[in-house]
Design a protein around this motif. Structure first.
Motif, PDB file in Angstrom:
ATOM      1  N   TYR A 313      67.080  22.523  22.682  1.00  0.00           N
ATOM      2  CA  TYR A 313      66.179  21.751  23.436  1.00  0.00           C
ATOM      3  C   TYR A 313      65.013  22.724  24.016  1.00  0.00           C
ATOM      4  O   TYR A 313      65.439  23.688  24.658  1.00  0.00           O
ATOM      5  CB  TYR A 313      66.771  21.054  24.581  1.00  0.00           C
ATOM      6  N   THR A 316      59.656  18.654  27.092  1.00  0.00           N
ATOM      7  CA  THR A 316      59.159  17.541  26.672  1.00  0.00           C
ATOM      8  C   THR A 316      57.528  17.973  26.588  1.00  0.00           C
ATOM      9  O   THR A 316      57.181  18.777  27.206  1.00  0.00           O
ATOM     10  CB  THR A 316      59.385  16.528  27.714  1.00  0.00           C
ATOM     11  N   CYS A 327      53.648  21.759  26.486  1.00  0.00           N
ATOM     12  CA  CYS A 327      54.967  21.511  26.471  1.00  0.00           C
ATOM     13  C   CYS A 327      55.405  22.643  27.914  1.00  0.00           C
ATOM     14  O   CYS A 327      54.902  23.766  27.955  1.00  0.00           O
ATOM     15  CB  CYS A 327      55.564  21.800  25.421  1.00  0.00           C
ATOM     16  N   LYS A 393      60.497  14.429  23.249  1.00  0.00           N
ATOM     17  CA  LYS A 393      61.535  15.591  23.683  1.00  0.00           C
ATOM     18  C   LYS A 393      61.074  16.455  22.495  1.00  0.00           C
ATOM     19  O   LYS A 393      60.692  15.946  21.477  1.00  0.00           O
ATOM     20  CB  LYS A 393      62.903  15.603  23.655  1.00  0.00           C
ATOM     21  N   TRP A 395      62.531  19.773  20.100  1.00  0.00           N
ATOM     22  CA  TRP A 395      63.672  20.601  19.878  1.00  0.00           C
ATOM     23  C   TRP A 395      63.203  21.475  18.780  1.00  0.00           C
ATOM     24  O   TRP A 395      62.522  21.372  17.839  1.00  0.00           O
ATOM     25  CB  TRP A 395      64.952  19.854  19.102  1.00  0.00           C
TER      26      TRP A 395
END
Length: 822
Positions: A313, A316, A327, A393, A395
Motif C-alpha cells: 500500500y 491515496t 499522493c 488507493k 498500490w
C-alpha cells in the motif's frame, strides 16, 4: 531443529527453495496433486529431482493430496512405485484408500497426512497412528492453543502452514468448484469461488454493504512473527503455500522464514522489520493475517474489498494533475516500479502501469522516495488519468529491483550453507597417501588414495597447513573443510596436481553418495478388491431403505409420519437432539444423530451430549469423532458420512474395518465413477445420498458474525445466527443459504436441490439398498411430498425420470443433477 518446507511448481522454484535455505520441498507431477494448474514435473523426472535435492541436503515430498477414483487406482500404484524407486522422502496424501494402498505396497515408505485430511484434533491424529504417518499437517483453522494441546497428546510430528493463500473452507471439505463446474478442490482443480463477489441477503432482503463484495475471500497468511510461539507449541515443520507462485516469491518467503527460524535457535530476539514485511507483501499479498493461529477473529480474516494480490500500500490520490497524481506516500517508491489505482471496483478494469518519474513540488526526484507528498508520473500509455480520481488507493504491484535481487539467489546453484567435511590422512614413504573423507552431515565416507607413492621430502615436507589450504579449495562444491587429521610417518612430499585430483575425486564420490536414492521395503501386490458379488444374484430385488435427514423439528415430525426406515437429525444446535430422538421414538422410527463435520480439541462435550440423547446410531463426519467413539467403546451403530471423502473401494474397506456399519461415498464422484466404485465395493454397507442441497463451503469464518455484528467471534457477536437467516447471492442471482453449527462454523448450501433419482435403477442393480434424502429449509408438506416420490421410485411404482420431472416442475428454482453428470 524444525523443518522449513517450501513449494516448487517448476525447476526454478525448486532451485529458489534450495538456495534460500529450505530443509524440504514439496512438488507435484502431472497428475494426482492439488495444484493441477501448476507447471508440475513429470514422473520420469523423479530420480533427477531427488538426486538434485539430496545433493544439497534437502528432502523432497511428492504431493499426492487428492482423492483417487476407482479407475485410477492402478495408475496411482504406478506412481507410488516410481516414488519408491526414486527415493522420494515422502508422499503427502489425502485419500485414506491411497494410504491403505501404500501400506500394502510398503510398510516403511513415508506418508505425510495432508491438510486435506481435515485433521484438527488429538483423536484424528490418533486415528492415523495405525498407518505410521511420518508427519501430520494440521488444519489451517487450528490455533496455537489447539496445536499445543495436540502436540502434548501425540509423538507424531506436526506441520502447520505459516505463509501464503488461505482457503476460506476447511481443506478437504469444499465442494463449491465441484458443484458449479465439475472442477473439484479435492482433485486439484479449485475454481476459487471464494474469490468471487456475493451480495449478502438477510431475511430475504439485500443488505447494503458499500464496497464490500468479496464476503468469502480471506487475506493471506503471514505468521513470520509467530515462529517462536509455534515452535514452543510443538510444531516441527513450517509449510509455505505457493506452488502456483513465482520463483522470486519462493526465494523471498523462504529466505525470510529461514532467518526467523535460525535467529530463534540462536537465541536472538527476532521480529520482521518493516522492510521485510513490505518485501513479503510485494511478492504476493491480499493483505496479511495470522489466519486462525491467534484464535478466531472474523473481522481481521476477510477485508471484503478486493480478492487478488495488491502488493504494498502506497497511499491515496490527493489530486489528479495534468500529467501526474499527487499522493501522500507511506512506502518507498522509485522509477520503474509497477503501480495500480484502486477505485474500489476490482471486478472492473483498473488503471495501472510503470512509474515514469517522481516529482516533489514539480521538481524531478532521482532515486527512491521514502515518503511524503509526491507527484507520481505514470507512463502515458499505461494510465488514463481521466479514469483516476482523488481518494483512489495506490498500490505498488511490482518492484523490478527486488525481483533482480531475488533472482540472483537462485540463478546459480549453491548450497544455502556448505556441508562440513572431516578428512583423515595416513601414509609413509614408498606407499600411497590414503585419505578418508567423511561427510559429517550424512555420515557418508569415501577413501581416496594417491596414484603415486610418497617420496621423502628434501626441502618442503607436506604440512597440515598446506594440505588444509589445498583441500580447502572447495568453492563451487557443496562442501567446506571443517576437520583435518594427519597421521603421516616421516616427512613426505606429494605433487600438488595429485592433491587436487584426490580432492576432486573425493568430492565427486561423496556427492554421488548423497544423490543415491533412499531405499524402502517394497511388496508386489494385487490392486483388486477382495469383494466379489455373488454370481447370478438379482441385486435389484429386496426392499430398499429410505432415510430422511432433517434439519428442523418440523421435518422430523413429517418424516416420522412418512414411509421412511430411518431418520437422521442434523441440527444447528445439538441441544435440540434429545427432543428429536423423543419425537422419532413416538412414531416408532429409528434415529441417528449427525456429528459436526469438524472436531476440535476440547469439543468432546458435544459428542458426549449426543450419546446422552440415546439415539439408535451416530452419523460420523470426521475421523476425530470416529476415533473418540471407538475409544469410548460405543455400542450403538456408527455410520460414515460423505465428509470422510471415500472415493474408492480401498477407502470404503478401511473405514468399514474401523467399525463403521456403512459408509457414504464422497460427493466428488460422478455417475461413472460411482458405478466403478460400487462394482467392486461391499454395496450392502453403502448408503447413497440421492437428494439434497449440496453443502459447498464449510468454514470457520462466520458470515453472521462478520457482517451482522460488531463482535469478532462467538464470545461477543451477540448470536445473530439465532435471529436471522442469511444467504449469499451470486452473480447470476442464486441465493445460497448459510447455516451455522454448534461450533459456530458456517456451511453454505447450494441454492438448487440436487437429485440422483434417474440413477436409482443403476444403483439398485449394483446392490445398493440404502438411499438418503436430505432436507434444508423445506416445510412439512414438502418433506412428505419428496419422500413419497422417492419411496415410489424405490418400490418401482414410479420411474426415476418421473421423480426428476415432478421435482423440476414443483421446485421454484428447479432441480439439478449436480456433480453426477460432470
Amino acid at each position: 531443529m524444525v523443518e522449513l518446507l517450501a513449494p516448487a511448481g517448476n525447476w526454478e522454484c525448486l532451485r529458489a527453495a534450495v538456495t534460500n535455505g529450505a530443509n524440504a520441498v514439496f512438488f507435484g507431477v502431472e497428475k494426482f496433486n492439488a495444484r493441477a494448474r501448476a507447471d508440475n514435473f513429470k514422473m520420469e523426472e523423479l530420480p533427477e529431482i531427488m538426486a538434485y535435492l539430496h545433493k544439497y541436503g534437502v528432502k523432497g515430498f511428492l504431493t499426492f493430496n487428492i482423492l483417487v477414483f476407482e479407475d485410477e487406482m492402478k495408475e496411482a500404484q504406478i506412481l507410488v512405485d516410481a516414488c519408491i524407486e526414486a527415493g522420494v522422502d515422502a508422499v503427502i496424501v489425502q485419500d485414506m484408500g491411497l494410504v491403505k494402498l501404500i501400506r500394502e505396497i510398503s510398510p516403511d515408505f513415508p506418508i505425510h497426512g495432508s491438510t486435506q485430511m481435515t485433521i484438527t484434533s488429538p483423536e484424528a491424529v490418533d486415528f492415523m497412528k495405525e498407518y505410521n504417518l511420518e508427519v501430520v499437517v494440521l488444519g489451517r483453522e487450528n490455533n496455537l492453543k489447539h496445536i499445543k494441546t495436540i502436540a502434548g497428546k501425540t509423538d507424531t510430528p506436526l506441520e502447520v502452514f505459516v505463509h501464503g493463500a488461505l482457503c476460506v473452507s476447511y481443506s478437504g471439505q469444499c465442494l463449491t468448484s465441484e458443484m458449479w463446474g465439475g472442477r473439484s478442490a479435492n482433485r486439484g482443480e479449485c475454481a476459487q469461488a471464494c474469490r468471487l463477489p456475493y451480495d449478502l441477503i438477510v431475511d430475504g432482503i439485500q443488505k447494503e454493504m458499500g464496497n464490500i463484495a468479496y464476503l468469502l475471500s480471506p487475506k493471506d497468511l503471514a505468521a513470520i512473527d509467530l515462529i517462536p510461539e509455534l515452535i514452543e507449541a510443538g510444531v516441527t515443520s513450517f509449510k509455505i503455500e505457493g506452488r502456483l507462485k513465482s520463483p522470486e516469491y519462493v526465494a523471498n518467503v523462504v529466505s525470510k522464514y529461514r532467518k526467523a527460524i535460525d535467529e530463534y535457535f540462536e537465541g536472538k530476539q527476532y521480529g520482521p522489520s518493516t522492510e521485510e514485511l513490505r518485501e513479503l507483501q510485494q511478492s504476493f499479498s491480499r493483505g496479511f493475517t495470522h489466519g486462525f493461529l491467534k484464535g478466531t477473529n472474523n473481522k481481521q480474516l476477510v477485508d471484503g474489498t478486493f480478492p487478488k494480490s495488491r502488493g504494498v500500500y502506497l497511499g491515496t490520490v490527493k489530486k489528479v494533475l495534468k500529467d501526474a497524481v499527487l499522493c501522500e506516500l507511506h512506502a518507498p517508491l522509485k522509477r520503474g516500479d509497477g503501480i495500480v489505482f484502486d477505485a474500489g471496483n476490482p471486478q472492473e478494469k483498473e488503471e495501472g502501469g510503470r512509474v515514469y518519474d517522481l516529482r516533489r513540488k514539480g521538481r524531478k526526484i532521482e532515486g527512491e522516495v521514502q515518503d511524503g507528498l509526491i507527484e507520481i508520473v505514470p507512463g502515458r500509455r499505461d494510465v488514463k488519468l481521466s479514469r483516476v480520481h482523488a481518494g483512489d488507493k495506490i498500490w505498488k504491484t511490482n518492484d523490478p529491483e527486488l525481483d533482480r535481487k531475488l533472482r540472483k539467489t537462485f540463478e546459480t546453484d549453491y548450497p544455502y550453507r556448505p556441508f562440513p567435511l572431516a578428512v583423515r590422512v595416513t601414509g609413509k614413504v614408498g606407499e600411497s597417501l590414503v585419505s578418508v573423507w567423511r561427510d559429517i552431515k550424512t555420515g557418508g565416507e569415501v577413501t581416496v588414495a594417491s596414484e603415486v607413492e610418497l617420496e621423502q621430502a628434501m626441502k618442503r615436507p607436506l604440512t597440515g597447513e598446506y594440505l588444509h589450504e589445498q583441500w580447502g579449495r572447495l568453492g563451487g562444491t557443496v562442501y567446506e573443510l571443517a576437520e583435518l587429521e594427519m597421521a603421516l610417518q616421516g616427512e613426505v612430499i606429494v605433487p600438488v596436481k595429485e592433491l587436487n585430483r584426490i580432492r576432486r575425486e573425493a568430492v565427486e564420490q561423496l556427492v554421488a553418495l548423497r544423490e543415491q536414492p533412499r531405499t524402502y521395503i517394497r511388496r508386489e501386490i494385487s490392486n483388486k478388491s477382495s469383494y466379489v458379488r455373488a454370481a447370478g444374484r438379482n441385486t435389484a430385488q429386496g426392499t430398499a431403505k429410505l432415510i430422511s435427514l432433517c434439519r428442523t423439528m418440523e421435518q422430523i415430525h413429517a418424516s416420522a409420519q412418512a414411509d421412511v426406515d430411518y431418520i437422521y437429525a442434523d441440527f444447528e444446535f445439538t441441544r435440540d437432539y434429545p427432543e428429536a430422538v423423543e419425537a422419532a421414538r413416538q412414531y416408532g422410527k429409528k434415529i441417528a444423530l449427525a456429528t459436526p463435520r469438524i472436531h476440535m480439541p476440547g469439543e468432546q462435550g458435544v459428542l458426549n451430549g449426543m450419546l446422552r440423547a440415546n439415539p439408535d446410531a451416530i452419523l460420523v463426519r470426521n475421523t476425530g469423532a470416529l476415533q473418540y467413539f471407538k475409544q469410548a467403546g460405543v455400542k450403538i451403530p456408527l455410520f460414515g458420512d460423505f465428509s470422510l471423502n471415500i472415493a474408492n473401494h480401498k477407502a470404503a474397506e478401511l473405514f468399514l474395518e474401523h467399525g463403521l456399519e456403512k459408509v457414504t461415498p464422497s460427493y466428488d464422484l460422478n455417475i461413472q465413477q460411482m458405478v466403478d466404485m460400487l462394482a467392486v465395493s461391499p454395496t450392502e454397507h453403502i448408503e447413497l445420498v440421492i437428494h439434497q442441497h449440496l453443502p459447498m463451503f464449510h468454514t470457520e469464518h462466520c458470515v453472521y458474525c462478520t457482517f451482522l455484528s460488531e463482535g469478532t467471534d462467538y464470545t461477543n457477536c451477540g448470536r445473530p445466527c439465532e435471529s436471522h437467516r442469511v444467504s449469499l447471492q451470486d452473480r447470476i442471482g442464486m441465493s445460497h443459504p448459510v447455516r451455522v453449527d454448534i461450533g459456530c462454523r458456517n456451511t453454505v448450501y447450494n441454492a438448487i436441490e440436487q437429485s440422483g433419482a434417474e440413477y436409482i435403477t443403476n444403483f439398485r442393480e449394483l446392490g445398493v439398498q440404502e438411499y438418503r434424502v436430505e432436507f434444508l429449509e423445506e416445510d412439512a408438506d414438502k418433506v412428505r411430498e419428496v419422500l413419497q416420490l422417492y419411496r415410489e421410485a424405490l418400490n418401482g411404482s414410479r420411474t426415476g425420470t418421473s421423480v426428476w420431472r415432478t421435482l423440476k416442475a414443483t421446485n421454484q428454482l428447479g432441480v439439478t443433477r449436480g456433480q453426477l453428470v460432470k
